[in-house]
Design a protein around this motif. Structure first.
Motif, PDB file in Angstrom:
ATOM      1  N   THR A  75      40.569  37.506  40.715  1.00  0.00           N
ATOM      2  CA  THR A  75      41.656  37.969  40.091  1.00  0.00           C
ATOM      3  C   THR A  75      42.643  36.809  40.465  1.00  0.00           C
ATOM      4  O   THR A  75      44.241  36.090  40.445  1.00  0.00           O
ATOM      5  N   MET A  76      42.215  36.225  41.590  1.00  0.00           N
ATOM      6  CA  MET A  76      43.171  35.083  42.365  1.00  0.00           C
ATOM      7  C   MET A  76      43.197  34.085  41.377  1.00  0.00           C
ATOM      8  O   MET A  76      44.520  33.244  41.675  1.00  0.00           O
ATOM      9  N   VAL A  77      42.572  33.250  41.261  1.00  0.00           N
ATOM     10  CA  VAL A  77      42.544  32.022  39.744  1.00  0.00           C
ATOM     11  C   VAL A  77      44.176  32.734  39.469  1.00  0.00           C
ATOM     12  O   VAL A  77      44.956  31.304  38.783  1.00  0.00           O
ATOM     13  N   THR A  78      43.598  34.173  38.655  1.00  0.00           N
ATOM     14  CA  THR A  78      44.434  34.383  37.146  1.00  0.00           C
ATOM     15  C   THR A  78      45.990  34.575  38.106  1.00  0.00           C
ATOM     16  O   THR A  78      46.693  33.765  37.270  1.00  0.00           O
ATOM     17  N   THR A  79      45.758  34.858  39.086  1.00  0.00           N
ATOM     18  CA  THR A  79      46.637  35.774  39.867  1.00  0.00           C
ATOM     19  C   THR A  79      47.903  33.630  39.710  1.00  0.00           C
ATOM     20  O   THR A  79      49.306  33.752  39.764  1.00  0.00           O
ATOM     21  N   VAL A  80      46.714  32.693  40.219  1.00  0.00           N
ATOM     22  CA  VAL A  80      47.671  31.566  41.206  1.00  0.00           C
ATOM     23  C   VAL A  80      48.294  30.758  39.949  1.00  0.00           C
ATOM     24  O   VAL A  80      49.457  30.411  40.280  1.00  0.00           O
ATOM     25  N   GLY A  81      47.372  31.075  38.918  1.00  0.00           N
ATOM     26  CA  GLY A  81      48.020  29.876  37.496  1.00  0.00           C
ATOM     27  C   GLY A  81      48.996  30.771  36.953  1.00  0.00           C
ATOM     28  O   GLY A  81      49.841  30.109  36.451  1.00  0.00           O
ATOM     29  N   GLY A  82      49.132  31.774  37.510  1.00  0.00           N
ATOM     30  CA  GLY A  82      50.111  32.221  36.661  1.00  0.00           C
ATOM     31  C   GLY A  82      51.374  32.358  37.418  1.00  0.00           C
ATOM     32  O   GLY A  82      52.670  32.226  36.833  1.00  0.00           O
ATOM     33  N   ILE A  83      51.253  31.495  38.901  1.00  0.00           N
ATOM     34  CA  ILE A  83      52.297  31.954  40.123  1.00  0.00           C
ATOM     35  C   ILE A  83      52.849  30.560  39.101  1.00  0.00           C
ATOM     36  O   ILE A  83      54.057  30.233  39.494  1.00  0.00           O
ATOM     37  N   ALA A  84      52.355  29.488  39.264  1.00  0.00           N
ATOM     38  CA  ALA A  84      51.937  27.851  38.617  1.00  0.00           C
ATOM     39  C   ALA A  84      52.877  27.677  38.457  1.00  0.00           C
ATOM     40  O   ALA A  84      53.715  27.538  37.782  1.00  0.00           O
ATOM     41  N   ALA A  85      52.903  28.512  36.885  1.00  0.00           N
ATOM     42  CA  ALA A  85      53.747  28.919  35.367  1.00  0.00           C
ATOM     43  C   ALA A  85      54.928  28.751  35.689  1.00  0.00           C
ATOM     44  O   ALA A  85      56.259  28.819  35.162  1.00  0.00           O
ATOM     45  N   SER A  86      55.153  29.727  36.637  1.00  0.00           N
ATOM     46  CA  SER A  86      56.534  30.934  36.560  1.00  0.00           C
ATOM     47  C   SER A  86      57.208  29.232  37.483  1.00  0.00           C
ATOM     48  O   SER A  86      58.158  29.549  36.955  1.00  0.00           O
ATOM     49  N   LEU A  87      56.729  28.677  38.366  1.00  0.00           N
ATOM     50  CA  LEU A  87      57.001  27.765  39.120  1.00  0.00           C
ATOM     51  C   LEU A  87      57.292  26.414  37.948  1.00  0.00           C
ATOM     52  O   LEU A  87      58.668  26.360  38.690  1.00  0.00           O
ATOM     53  N   ASP A  88      56.978  26.463  37.344  1.00  0.00           N
ATOM     54  CA  ASP A  88      56.794  24.832  36.488  1.00  0.00           C
ATOM     55  C   ASP A  88      58.064  25.112  35.754  1.00  0.00           C
ATOM     56  O   ASP A  88      59.238  24.800  35.440  1.00  0.00           O
TER      57      ASP A  88
END
Length: 150
Positions: A25-38
């Protein structure tokens, strides 16, 4: 003794399962946050490079044609990037009212691209009463407002 080992093994497997689920869950969430920041970073960069100014002279009386019922605004690209000329990035407000895209045209003057230093004419169909009015042009988050009298 064997029952203690079995129960410890069951608890160990349960703990590993919970840890794996949390990690996934944390890996998925962090990936989503990184994409949003990009995405947000790209939008901010576009806004920083975008700058427009209304250069129409409100005292000239050329901003409103009462006979045709049109508002005419000259907008200069003073930013660092070439802007879209199809009007997709241009929004128009007259007296604080949003003007639908079908009710105005964007035309590049003296060229085909709205580069740094180039000017576009925004021509909107909008009947105004006599008095003071404002027109606001918004391009990729940057805006400029001009007041004029009819």
């Amino acid at each position: 003794m064997a029952s203690a080992s079995v129960s410890e093994l069951v608890l160990f497997i349960a703990a590993l399962s919970v840890a794996a689920a949390v990690a996934g869950t944390m890996v998925t969430t962090v990936g989503g946050i990184a994409a949003s920041l990009d995405d947000h970073g790209a939008d901010v960069a576009a806004q920083i490079d975008t700058d427009v100014e209304i250069i129409s002279d409100p005292a000239s009386g050329a901003m409103y044609d009462a006979d045709a019922g049109t508002v005419r605004v000259l907008v200069k690209n003073t930013g660092e990037r070439t802007l879209a000329t199809d009007g997709t990035g241009v929004e128009l407000l007259v007296d604080g009212r949003y003007v639908p895209r079908d009710d105005y045209d964007v035309t590049v003057l003296d060229g085909s691209e709205w580069r740094d230093g180039a000017v576009v004419r925004v021509l909107a169909n909008d009947s105004l009463t006599a008095g003071d009015h404002t027109v606001t042009v918004v391009v990729t988050g940057d805006r400029d407002t001009e007041r004029f009298h009819t």
